[in-house]
Design an enzyme around this catalytic site. Structure first.
Site, PDB file in Angstrom:
ATOM      1  N   ASP A 241       0.814  -1.217   0.000  1.00  0.00           N
ATOM      2  CA  ASP A 241       0.000   0.000   0.000  1.00  0.00           C
ATOM      3  C   ASP A 241       0.846   1.265   0.000  1.00  0.00           C
ATOM      4  O   ASP A 241       0.374   2.315  -0.436  1.00  0.00           O
ATOM      5  CB  ASP A 241      -1.033   0.000   1.138  1.00  0.00           C
ATOM      6  CG  ASP A 241      -0.432  -0.194   2.507  1.00  0.00           C
ATOM      7  OD1 ASP A 241       0.768  -0.445   2.608  1.00  0.00           O
ATOM      8  OD2 ASP A 241      -1.186  -0.105   3.492  1.00  0.00           O
TER       9      ASP A 241
HETATM   10  C1  LAN Z   1       3.726  -0.534  10.124  1.00  0.00           C
HETATM   11  C2  LAN Z   1       3.523   0.871   9.748  1.00  0.00           C
HETATM   12  C3  LAN Z   1       2.872   1.095   8.430  1.00  0.00           C
HETATM   13  C4  LAN Z   1       1.933  -0.022   8.063  1.00  0.00           C
HETATM   14  C5  LAN Z   1       0.918   0.358   6.961  1.00  0.00           C
HETATM   15  C6  LAN Z   1       1.569   0.870   5.689  1.00  0.00           C
HETATM   16  C7  LAN Z   1      -0.011   1.458   7.465  1.00  0.00           C
HETATM   17  C8  LAN Z   1       0.080  -0.874   6.661  1.00  0.00           C
HETATM   18  O1  LAN Z   1      -0.957  -0.556   5.775  1.00  0.00           O
HETATM   19  C9  LAN Z   1       0.942  -2.041   6.257  1.00  0.00           C
HETATM   20  C10 LAN Z   1       1.902  -2.423   7.393  1.00  0.00           C
HETATM   21  C11 LAN Z   1       2.797  -1.273   7.879  1.00  0.00           C
HETATM   22  C12 LAN Z   1       3.929  -1.102   6.903  1.00  0.00           C
HETATM   23  C13 LAN Z   1       3.420  -1.575   9.249  1.00  0.00           C
HETATM   24  C14 LAN Z   1       3.798  -2.950   9.631  1.00  0.00           C
HETATM   25  C15 LAN Z   1       4.243  -3.189  11.087  1.00  0.00           C
HETATM   26  C16 LAN Z   1       5.016  -2.020  11.688  1.00  0.00           C
HETATM   27  C17 LAN Z   1       6.291  -1.801  10.887  1.00  0.00           C
HETATM   28  C18 LAN Z   1       4.093  -0.794  11.568  1.00  0.00           C
HETATM   29  C19 LAN Z   1       2.773  -0.931  12.283  1.00  0.00           C
HETATM   30  C20 LAN Z   1       4.885   0.240  12.340  1.00  0.00           C
HETATM   31  C21 LAN Z   1       5.538  -0.543  13.506  1.00  0.00           C
HETATM   32  C22 LAN Z   1       5.361  -2.046  13.188  1.00  0.00           C
HETATM   33  C23 LAN Z   1       6.590  -2.862  13.637  1.00  0.00           C
HETATM   34  C24 LAN Z   1       6.297  -4.338  13.507  1.00  0.00           C
HETATM   35  C25 LAN Z   1       6.951  -2.491  15.078  1.00  0.00           C
HETATM   36  C26 LAN Z   1       8.092  -3.237  15.675  1.00  0.00           C
HETATM   37  C27 LAN Z   1       7.580  -4.347  16.491  1.00  0.00           C
HETATM   38  C28 LAN Z   1       7.734  -5.652  16.250  1.00  0.00           C
HETATM   39  C29 LAN Z   1       6.740  -6.575  16.766  1.00  0.00           C
HETATM   40  C30 LAN Z   1       8.867  -6.212  15.478  1.00  0.00           C
END
Ligand code: LAN
Length: 727
Positions: free
Chosen positions: A456
């Site tokens: 996305d």
């Molecule tokens: C994110 C941030 C952005 C998010 C969107 C683009 C909004 C979504 O549509 C797809 C998934 C994604 C890229 C995403 C995946 C998981 C993330 C990176 C996070 C929520 C931000 C933080 C999270 C990450 C896993 C945090 C670190 C923690 C762990 C458990 C490793």
């Protein structure tokens, strides 16, 4: 003697000051790389504080009151009038990206055990942030800022404060300790806390369930092989398994020796470490370990361990370290996220020693995750939100029909230049060897240094670029081939179900969830289909076909049909969709309705769209707003937030209804009135409840959403119903 030694070392430790001087903090943005700097007085004169700095720090911005608003477009214009000041020189927007309460501890523990000097300003403001986010009632911390106190949150953040020099006799610490002990102490913590506390030498490694690097030697065809896991899990599992295999621990100091007495309910010497491996406090146990996983752990310890050969362990460690090096190289040490960044840093320190380039570069790169705000310094969930928020802002202005207004041209041109600069131009080297997904032509969520394509993020950036480049008055920065590259990569994202996942198409079976050992998160082991991601891809493909009807048109047509088929299947009987990245049914509803419209299914013409709208309308509150709580994500059912209507969710619901071409203007108008009435005289909206989520249980802030989505909703309304007076 011991007591004397301790009080000596306590008195030698400098006392942390109350607060730093907030007029001396500056945010530097180098092509999207954001770092905060605490200047000396002299430096501060030469590098003045900007409005954006002041805003993020919670200092008065001095921005003027604007003419009062009556129509939706007045409101958008006032919003932009304010928001333009937050754009940073490379063209992107930034913000805090906090929420999770388990990130700073990993960083501070890594700093301590790698003997990284902690700048005093950092120590003071991290302390302030953790105290600001301590729950006043019980003195504990949760998994995320709004979550109830847990052993994970409390043991880790208590430890962090102690490592930074806060006294165990501070009344706030006494309170935290009391709550921690009531929950059973640190032996009741989840796997990740046990891991970090063992690194620190406060727990013994025996308390950590096995994380064998040999797992990485499984052939690719094996259904549980790690390359099939969701990327965040496998990239954390990677350095974690290497460090676990080394059973490396910090040599210890006065504080860590004292922590051995503070974190547990039983005397440290008599703790049964191996016997506490599976202990966990109820409140932490969102995803209890499956019987299958427990059996594997048991089998590992009791059957396999005696046969574990040095050569196999060595082979596993070597391959894992090689993969760590590839990750570091591919991201210039920025790494996928804050958890694997800290762990890779530590692995490099253990393997290569304190003076290695890798260690120095990791040390610098950790700064990219830190953020300063009025509450202190926190660690962001990624190295920023650069591409994502910038792409959405561009789209919101275009949806409002304001892109051609010369007033906003410089701002949008800069934003376009940023996306131009951030497009990923090449695949990573040895892509297949390190199991990376094709990424040429893509955009990441944050920056191209981090460089992880997300379905996305590619789509939203592509939509922004495609639209804006075709708008009179804007340059064409991306030639056709670069657009085609993005499309080629995007078209690799379809799953068999028709839906799209996040970073990669799904590589493994849902049964892999049986191996979820993290306890605190749900649905983390593989990629799933998401209505949000799927919609973004579908709408990007639609827009692309409008401008380039001949390029891979049949692939695109099939992709879209399958994708919308998935959207239909993912709808619940009550008309809702479950959202995985924003809270929750409201967020997913907005996207799914847009998907349906993209193939001509609107409220008037489609049963699915009608049910989606009816669901949203059934949740509208009497003041016109929507108010969904993060508890929806955990419990899979719509739950209201106790603090009442939220601007962001109201905007999402209104956008959903507008996308579906819901015929009756009245409910939408009522929602927008609420949004407009919450706008401040200077054009801004204030922060309300947390907006985002991941892994079902952990919440994360999207502070720019309170600007972007209200403006988008207001703009869409004006386009459809005219710019009529609402207030
Ligand atoms: C994110 C941030 C952005 C998010 C969107 C683009 C909004 C979504 O549509 C797809 C998934 C994604 C890229 C995403 C995946 C998981 C993330 C990176 C996070 C929520 C931000 C933080 C999270 C990450 C896993 C945090 C670190 C923690 C762990 C458990 C490793």
């Amino acid at each position: 003697n011991n007591a004397e030694h301790q009080s000596n070392s306590n008195s030698k430790r400098p006392k942390l000051q109350e607060r730093t001087d907030y007029t001396r903090w500056r945010l530097l943005d180098e092509r999207g790389r954001q770092t905060w700097h605490y200047l000396t007085d002299d430096e501060a004169v030469k590098w003045p504080q900007t409005i954006a700095d002041k805003y993020h720090l919670g200092l008065p911005t001095g921005l003027p009151e604007l003419p009062s608003v009556k129509t939706p477009l007045d409101s958008v214009k006032n919003g932009l009038e304010f928001f333009q000041h937050l754009q940073l020189p490379p063209g992107n927007w930034a913000c805090e990206y906090g929420g999770p309460m388990f990130l700073l501890p990993g960083l501070v523990i890594t700093w301590i055990v790698t003997k990284t000097p902690i700048p005093e300003g950092h120590a003071i403001e991290i302390k302030n942030y953790l105290f600001a986010r301590q729950h006043p009632e019980d003195g504990g911390w949760g998994l995320h800022i709004e979550g109830e106190s847990s052993v994970f949150g409390t043991s880790m953040n208590y430890t962090t404060l102690r490592l930074l020099g806060v006294s165990e006799e501070d009344p706030r610490m006494i309170k935290a300790r009391g709550t921690l002990h009531k929950m059973g102490g640190a032996t009741n913590s989840p796997h990740w806390a046990k891991f970090w506390l063992s690194v620190l030498g406060v727990c013994k490694w025996d308390i950590v369930n096995p994380v064998p690097p040999e797992f990485w030697l499984l052939p690719d065809w094996v259904p549980v092989a790690p390359w099939r896991w969701w990327i965040h899990m496998r990239q954390v599992f990677l350095p974690m398994s290497w460090i676990w295999s080394k059973q490396w621990s910090y040599e210890g100091d006065a504080t860590t020796r004292q922590l051995r007495q503070e974190l547990f309910v039983e005397p440290w010497e008599s703790i049964n470490w191996a016997g506490s491996r599976n202990n966990i406090y109820d409140g932490d146990n969102y995803h209890p370990k499956s019987w299958f996983l427990k059996a594997i752990f048991w089998g590992f310890v009791n059957i396999y361990s005696p046969f574990r050969t040095n050569s196999l362990v060595k082979k596993g460690e070597e391959w894992v370290y090689r993969l760590i090096e590839m990750e570091d190289k591919n991201t210039d040490y920025a790494n996928l996220g804050p958890v694997n960044a800290a762990m890779n840093f530590l692995a490099c320190y253990i393997k290569e020693g304190p003076d290695a380039y890798s260690v120095r570069r990791h040390r610098e790169r950790m700064e990219d995750f830190l953020w300063v705000k009025n509450e202190g310094m926190l660690m962001n969930g990624t190295n920023g939100v650069q591409c994502w928020d910038t792409a959405f802002l561009i789209q919101a202005v275009m949806d409002a029909g304001l892109a051609e207004d010369p007033k906003w041209r410089p701002m949008l041109t800069k934003a376009l230049e940023f996306l131009d600069d951030q497009q990923i131009r090449e695949n990573v080297e040895d892509q297949d060897l390190c199991y990376r997904q094709q990424r040429k032509g893509a955009w990441a969520f944050s920056t191209n240094d981090q460089g992880y394509a997300v379905s996305d993020c590619i789509s939203e950036a592509l939509k922004a670029v495609l639209h804006l480049q075709r708008t009179p008055g804007y340059p064409t920065l991306l030639e056709d081939q670069r657009i085609f590259d993005a499309i080629d990569t995007l078209l690799t994202y379809n799953n068999a179900s028709g839906g799209c996942a996040s970073y990669e198409p799904t590589r493994g079976s849902e049964l892999l969830e049986m191996l979820n050992a993290a306890e605190v998160f749900g649905r983390i082991m593989i990629e799933y289909d998401y209505p949000e991601c799927t919609t973004a891809v579908v709408t990007a493909l639609s827009l692309f076909s409008k401008y380039y009807p001949d390029y891979r048109s049949s692939d695109i047509k099939t992709f879209k049909e399958n994708a919308v088929g998935y959207i239909r299947k993912a709808q619940f009987p009550d008309g809702s969709w479950y959202g995985s990245w924003g809270i929750c049914f409201t967020y997913a509803g907005m996207f799914a309705l847009e998907s349906l419209t993209s193939i001509g299914e609107t409220y008037e013409t489609s049963e699915a769209s009608r049910r989606g709208c009816e669901f949203l309308l059934s949740k509208q509150r009497s003041d016109g707003g929507w108010s969904e709580s993060y508890k929806s994500c955990e419990q899979n059912t719509y739950i209201e937030h106790p603090t009442g209507s939220q601007v962001v969710q109201t905007a999402w619901a209104c956008i959903g209804l507008l996308e579906a071409q819901y015929p009756d203007r009245a409910p939408i108008e009522k929602g927008l009135k609420l949004i407009m009435s919450r706008q401040q005289p200077n054009g801004e909206w204030l922060q309300e409840a947390i907006e985002g989520v991941f892994n079902k249980s952990c919440m994360i802030s999207y502070p720019n959403y309170k600007f972007i989505f209200p403006m988008k909703a207001l703009g869409m309304f004006a386009k459809r119903f005219g710019n009529i007076a609402l207030l």
